[in-house]
Design a protein around this motif. Structure first.
Motif, PDB file in Angstrom:
ATOM      1  N   VAL A   1       0.834  -1.208   0.000  1.00  8.45           N
ATOM      2  CA  VAL A   1       0.000   0.000   0.000  1.00  8.45           C
ATOM      3  C   VAL A   1       0.862   1.249   0.000  1.00  8.45           C
ATOM      4  CG1 VAL A   1      -1.641   1.349   1.337  1.00  8.45           C
ATOM      5  CG2 VAL A   1      -2.007  -1.101   1.038  1.00  8.45           C
ATOM      6  N   LEU A   2       1.939   1.243   0.828  1.00  7.30           N
ATOM      7  CA  LEU A   2       2.818   2.408   0.884  1.00  7.30           C
ATOM      8  C   LEU A   2       3.490   2.651  -0.454  1.00  7.30           C
ATOM      9  CD1 LEU A   2       4.448   1.911   4.389  1.00  7.30           C
ATOM     10  CD2 LEU A   2       2.885   3.744   3.732  1.00  7.30           C
ATOM     11  N   LEU A   3       3.937   1.578  -1.098  1.00  2.67           N
ATOM     12  CA  LEU A   3       4.556   1.735  -2.409  1.00  2.67           C
ATOM     13  C   LEU A   3       3.546   2.207  -3.445  1.00  2.67           C
ATOM     14  CD1 LEU A   3       6.849  -1.412  -2.566  1.00  2.67           C
ATOM     15  CD2 LEU A   3       7.572   0.963  -2.357  1.00  2.67           C
ATOM     16  N   LEU A   4       2.316   1.711  -3.338  1.00  5.65           N
ATOM     17  CA  LEU A   4       1.268   2.131  -4.264  1.00  5.65           C
ATOM     18  C   LEU A   4       0.960   3.602  -4.094  1.00  5.65           C
ATOM     19  CD1 LEU A   4      -0.782   1.261  -6.414  1.00  5.65           C
ATOM     20  CD2 LEU A   4      -2.386   0.739  -4.550  1.00  5.65           C
TER      21      LEU A   4
ATOM     22  N   ASN B   1      11.158   8.527  -1.617  1.00  6.29           N
ATOM     23  CA  ASN B   1       9.865   8.023  -1.145  1.00  6.29           C
ATOM     24  C   ASN B   1       8.729   8.298  -2.123  1.00  6.29           C
ATOM     25  OD1 ASN B   1       9.154  10.746  -0.776  1.00  6.29           O
ATOM     26  ND2 ASN B   1       9.464  10.700   1.433  1.00  6.29           N
ATOM     27  N   GLY B   2       9.022   9.007  -3.221  1.00  8.36           N
ATOM     28  CA  GLY B   2       8.016   9.239  -4.241  1.00  8.36           C
ATOM     29  C   GLY B   2       7.046  10.356  -3.936  1.00  8.36           C
TER      30      GLY B   2
ATOM     31  N   ILE C   1      32.137  20.141 -17.731  1.00  9.37           N
ATOM     32  CA  ILE C   1      30.995  19.248 -17.534  1.00  9.37           C
ATOM     33  C   ILE C   1      31.291  18.360 -16.333  1.00  9.37           C
ATOM     34  CG2 ILE C   1      29.562  17.427 -18.510  1.00  9.37           C
ATOM     35  CD1 ILE C   1      30.259  18.472 -21.285  1.00  9.37           C
ATOM     36  N   ASP C   2      30.517  18.519 -15.255  1.00  7.04           N
ATOM     37  CA  ASP C   2      30.678  17.736 -14.030  1.00  7.04           C
ATOM     38  C   ASP C   2      29.493  16.793 -13.835  1.00  7.04           C
ATOM     39  OD1 ASP C   2      32.995  19.100 -13.444  1.00  7.04           O
ATOM     40  OD2 ASP C   2      32.087  20.431 -11.959  1.00  7.04           O
ATOM     41  N   ARG C   3      29.755  15.671 -13.162  1.00  4.74           N
ATOM     42  CA  ARG C   3      28.687  14.733 -12.812  1.00  4.74           C
ATOM     43  C   ARG C   3      28.861  14.292 -11.363  1.00  4.74           C
ATOM     44  NH1 ARG C   3      28.780   9.104 -15.731  1.00  4.74           N
ATOM     45  NH2 ARG C   3      30.276   8.705 -14.039  1.00  4.74           N
ATOM     46  N   PHE C   4      27.737  14.087 -10.666  1.00  4.75           N
ATOM     47  CA  PHE C   4      27.743  13.629  -9.283  1.00  4.75           C
ATOM     48  C   PHE C   4      26.701  12.515  -9.137  1.00  4.75           C
ATOM     49  CE2 PHE C   4      28.214  18.183  -9.696  1.00  4.75           C
ATOM     50  CZ  PHE C   4      29.346  18.496  -8.973  1.00  4.75           C
ATOM     51  N   ASP C   5      26.995  11.545  -8.287  1.00  7.78           N
ATOM     52  CA  ASP C   5      25.949  10.625  -7.853  1.00  7.78           C
ATOM     53  C   ASP C   5      25.095  11.344  -6.820  1.00  7.78           C
ATOM     54  OD1 ASP C   5      26.962   8.681  -9.479  1.00  7.78           O
ATOM     55  OD2 ASP C   5      27.856   7.483  -7.880  1.00  7.78           O
ATOM     56  N   PHE C   6      23.775  11.088  -6.845  1.00 12.24           N
ATOM     57  CA  PHE C   6      22.863  11.740  -5.914  1.00 12.24           C
ATOM     58  C   PHE C   6      22.012  10.688  -5.218  1.00 12.24           C
ATOM     59  CE2 PHE C   6      18.889  13.848  -4.708  1.00 12.24           C
ATOM     60  CZ  PHE C   6      19.378  14.940  -4.010  1.00 12.24           C
ATOM     61  N   ASP C   7      22.028  10.702  -3.890  1.00  9.91           N
ATOM     62  CA  ASP C   7      21.242   9.775  -3.088  1.00  9.91           C
ATOM     63  C   ASP C   7      19.869  10.398  -2.844  1.00  9.91           C
ATOM     64  OD1 ASP C   7      20.063   8.278  -0.961  1.00  9.91           O
ATOM     65  OD2 ASP C   7      22.042   7.573  -0.348  1.00  9.91           O
ATOM     66  N   ARG C   8      18.841   9.853  -3.454  1.00 10.49           N
ATOM     67  CA  ARG C   8      17.490  10.415  -3.323  1.00 10.49           C
ATOM     68  C   ARG C   8      16.881  10.201  -1.946  1.00 10.49           C
ATOM     69  NH1 ARG C   8      14.070   7.817  -7.818  1.00 10.49           N
ATOM     70  NH2 ARG C   8      12.438   9.114  -6.862  1.00 10.49           N
ATOM     71  N   CYS C   9      17.502   9.375  -1.120  1.00 14.01           N
ATOM     72  CA  CYS C   9      17.027   9.205   0.254  1.00 14.01           C
ATOM     73  C   CYS C   9      17.614  10.251   1.197  1.00 14.01           C
ATOM     74  CB  CYS C   9      17.377   7.817   0.782  1.00 14.01           C
ATOM     75  SG  CYS C   9      16.452   6.475   0.010  1.00 14.01           S
ATOM     76  N   THR C  10      18.897  10.568   1.034  1.00 14.34           N
ATOM     77  CA  THR C  10      19.593  11.444   1.982  1.00 14.34           C
ATOM     78  C   THR C  10      19.888  12.835   1.434  1.00 14.34           C
ATOM     79  OG1 THR C  10      21.788  10.713   1.247  1.00 14.34           O
ATOM     80  CG2 THR C  10      20.703   9.410   2.981  1.00 14.34           C
TER      81      THR C  10
ATOM     82  N   GLY D   1      12.888  -0.364  -3.490  1.00 13.08           N
ATOM     83  CA  GLY D   1      13.949  -1.191  -2.936  1.00 13.08           C
ATOM     84  C   GLY D   1      14.967  -0.426  -2.134  1.00 13.08           C
ATOM     85  N   SER D   2      14.836   0.900  -2.099  1.00  7.92           N
ATOM     86  CA  SER D   2      15.763   1.715  -1.316  1.00  7.92           C
ATOM     87  C   SER D   2      15.311   1.769   0.141  1.00  7.92           C
ATOM     88  CB  SER D   2      15.814   3.134  -1.889  1.00  7.92           C
ATOM     89  OG  SER D   2      14.606   3.816  -1.607  1.00  7.92           O
ATOM     90  N   PRO D   3      16.152   2.290   1.036  1.00 11.44           N
ATOM     91  CA  PRO D   3      15.743   2.410   2.445  1.00 11.44           C
ATOM     92  C   PRO D   3      14.609   3.399   2.667  1.00 11.44           C
ATOM     93  CG  PRO D   3      18.134   2.548   2.215  1.00 11.44           C
ATOM     94  CD  PRO D   3      17.562   2.646   0.843  1.00 11.44           C
ATOM     95  N   CYS D   4      14.262   4.195   1.633  1.00 14.85           N
ATOM     96  CA  CYS D   4      13.258   5.244   1.843  1.00 14.85           C
ATOM     97  C   CYS D   4      12.132   5.155   0.828  1.00 14.85           C
ATOM     98  CB  CYS D   4      13.918   6.621   1.755  1.00 14.85           C
ATOM     99  SG  CYS D   4      14.612   6.992   0.122  1.00 14.85           S
ATOM    100  N   ASP D   5      11.790   3.941   0.360  1.00 13.14           N
ATOM    101  CA  ASP D   5      10.779   3.844  -0.681  1.00 13.14           C
ATOM    102  C   ASP D   5       9.351   3.875  -0.144  1.00 13.14           C
ATOM    103  OD1 ASP D   5      10.667   1.362   0.476  1.00 13.14           O
ATOM    104  OD2 ASP D   5      11.013   0.223  -1.361  1.00 13.14           O
TER     105      ASP D   5
END
Length: 513
Positions: free
Chosen positions: A11-14, A179-180, A248-257, A414-418
């Protein structure tokens, strides 16, 4: 018990998935009354607006692609009147009417310094974030529109609330939280004195309010405010930064933190491929496209470049897809909801009108169309770049295209904050529920309050001697109150603000200078 737990997770994911699909960017507005309607993705058609902007613009739609509201700068009527607020932004509803109290939004009329974000806690409310790009106007500032008010026409219920006070680059962007539901706002700070900076500001938007994270010192030094842009890839896990110097720079971004990591520089500053103005990343993230302006000895040429991000030598992989000769100048690139990339090109020729925009009769191929990269994941000619191939239906383009985030991005499954369980989030800019921002350019105090109890409000302003110099009575908008106070009649000094309802009183102060 396991069945109940599994059902709860589902339900939370939905819910998170539904939240991510609630809004879209399928109605663009830009330029001189121009627009594109993407409600049918396979057949976008020209649309219209009342916006008249050479650059900054943003829009948001509902899940079916119907326009909800849009914003831009400057407000042309103020520009022509020469009132001192020429470059301030404004907000319009789906009926193309100015939202009540929707003028004088903080800004200087740049190109990508405004963005619209839905309030995660209220489906009727929308944040409009604005970036202060020059020392005259610093900081990240937001306003709030409530579309449920005025019979659906909307009203600005908070205006110009300060989040940070750093000078920012012209390239504010945003991405949905893992978390969407919640959002991350990302801006890049800059300063030329005493030294250049590389810090990036990430700010969290939740149902509880606004929380700026500590600044993150990562990436190349930023030496130019007006030519540094930020954008996320399609999945939101990588942030790109393109600098005017050719970097041109690139970074990884953690959508949870909200944390950035794994900084990688594809191209250092260079003289051959610089003066970058706009950029976009292909849907599969194998290519990056940039525009480069004011090139050649006479500064009369601009270009559209494609770089292969998977090449061992990215700078050496450059392919020149388009060349534009003055008075045509390449502008902003923006990926559409159809996964094609669109390019605006302005016509910067001599014009008999001196009112900021084209003369009515100034119509040509350049400003009557925008260009399209039909297959942006493909290399070279296979990407099918078609200059001036999308006719705007009699409207006109300038440099800008909408600075819209990926509203349709879902939760990071599947992440810690989904799930929708983010607990941080505290309103910034308020003290005792009151925020006062004074803008010396127009000698106006923007007074905002939220979380109020009571239906009637009395605003009083006192000078340092305790004398009452201003009073105003009005109803609240639910828990909200906002008012623009003209301070030009009063001397430069510190002032105390008191806002009282029938149930409480809050206070603050500001300095007029």
């Amino acid at each position: 018990m396991k069945v109940v737990k599994s059902l709860l997770v589902f339900v939370l994911l939905l819910v998170a998935g539904n939240a991510s699909a609630q809004y879209t960017d399928r109605y663009w507005v830009f330029g001189d009354s121009a627009g594109v309607n993407f409600s049918v993705l396979t057949n976008p058609i020209p649309a219209n607006s009342v916006l008249r902007s050479r650059g900054t613009c943003a829009s948001i739609c509902d899940s079916s692609g119907q326009l909800l509201l849009y914003c831009g700068s400057p407000q042309v009527s103020l520009w022509l009147a020469g009132t001192g607020v020429e470059t301030f932004g404004y907000v319009l509803n789906k009926f193309h009417l100015l939202v009540d109290n929707g003028d004088k939004l903080y800004g200087l009329g740049w190109y990508q310094d405004m963005i619209i974000i839905p309030n995660p806690g209220n489906s009727n409310q929308f944040y409009i974030f604005c970036a202060g790009v020059l020392p005259l106007e610093t900081g990240l500032v937001y306003s709030v529109v409530d579309l449920s008010l005025n019979g659906g026409l909307g009203k600005m219920i908070q205006k110009n609330v300060v989040v940070t006070t750093d000078t920012l680059c012209d390239g504010i962007t945003a991405v949905k939280h893992g978390n969407g539901r919640d959002w991350w706002i990302v801006s890049k700070n800059w300063s030329y004195s005493p030294t250049y900076r590389n810090d990036i500001q990430v700010t969290l938007v939740t149902a509880n309010g606004i929380t700026p994270l500590p600044k993150q010192n990562i990436g190349s030094l930023n030496t130019n405010a007006t030519g540094t842009r930020l954008k996320f890839n399609e999945s939101g896990n990588r942030l790109y930064c393109v600098h005017v110097e050719g970097i041109i720079d690139r970074f990884d971004f953690d959508r949870c933190t909200g944390l950035l990591s794994n900084f990688y520089n594809f191209t250092p500053a260079n003289a051959n491929y610089n003066n970058f103005w706009g950029f976009e990343v292909s849907p599969d993230e194998s290519k990056i496209y940039t525009t480069s302006i004011y090139k050649t000895a006479n500064q009369d040429s601009s270009f559209l470049f494609q770089f292969d991000l998977n090449a061992s030598n990215v700078l050496g992989s450059v392919d020149t897809l388009g060349t534009f000769l003055a008075p045509s100048t390449a502008g902003i690139l923006q990926k559409g909801p159809d996964d094609k990339i669109y390019l605006s090109v302005t016509w910067a020729g001599a014009d008999t009108c001196n009112d900021y925009l084209y003369c009515y009769e100034t119509v040509n191929t350049t400003n009557s169309n925008i260009s399209v990269i039909n297959n942006p994941d493909s290399a070279g000619a296979a990407c099918d770049f078609q200059p001036f191939s999308f006719y705007l239906g009699g409207h006109k383009a300038y440099w800008g295209l909408p600075n819209n985030p990926n509203y349709e991005l879902g939760a990071w499954v599947g992440s810690p904050c989904d799930t929708l369980t983010v607990g941080i989030g505290e309103v910034i800019g308020y003290k005792n529920n009151l925020s006062v921002f004074y803008d010396p350019r127009i000698k106006t105090a923007f007074v905002n309050a939220k979380g109020l109890r009571g239906k009637k409000a009395t605003l009083q302003i006192f000078n340092s001697a305790g004398q009452l110099v201003f009073t105003h009575n009005s109803p609240t908008d639910g828990e909200y109150f906002t008012l623009d106070v003209d301070m030009s009649p009063y001397m430069d000094a510190m002032y105390v603000v008191r806002l009282e309802t029938e149930r409480e009183m809050v206070s603050g102060k500001f300095v007029k200078r």
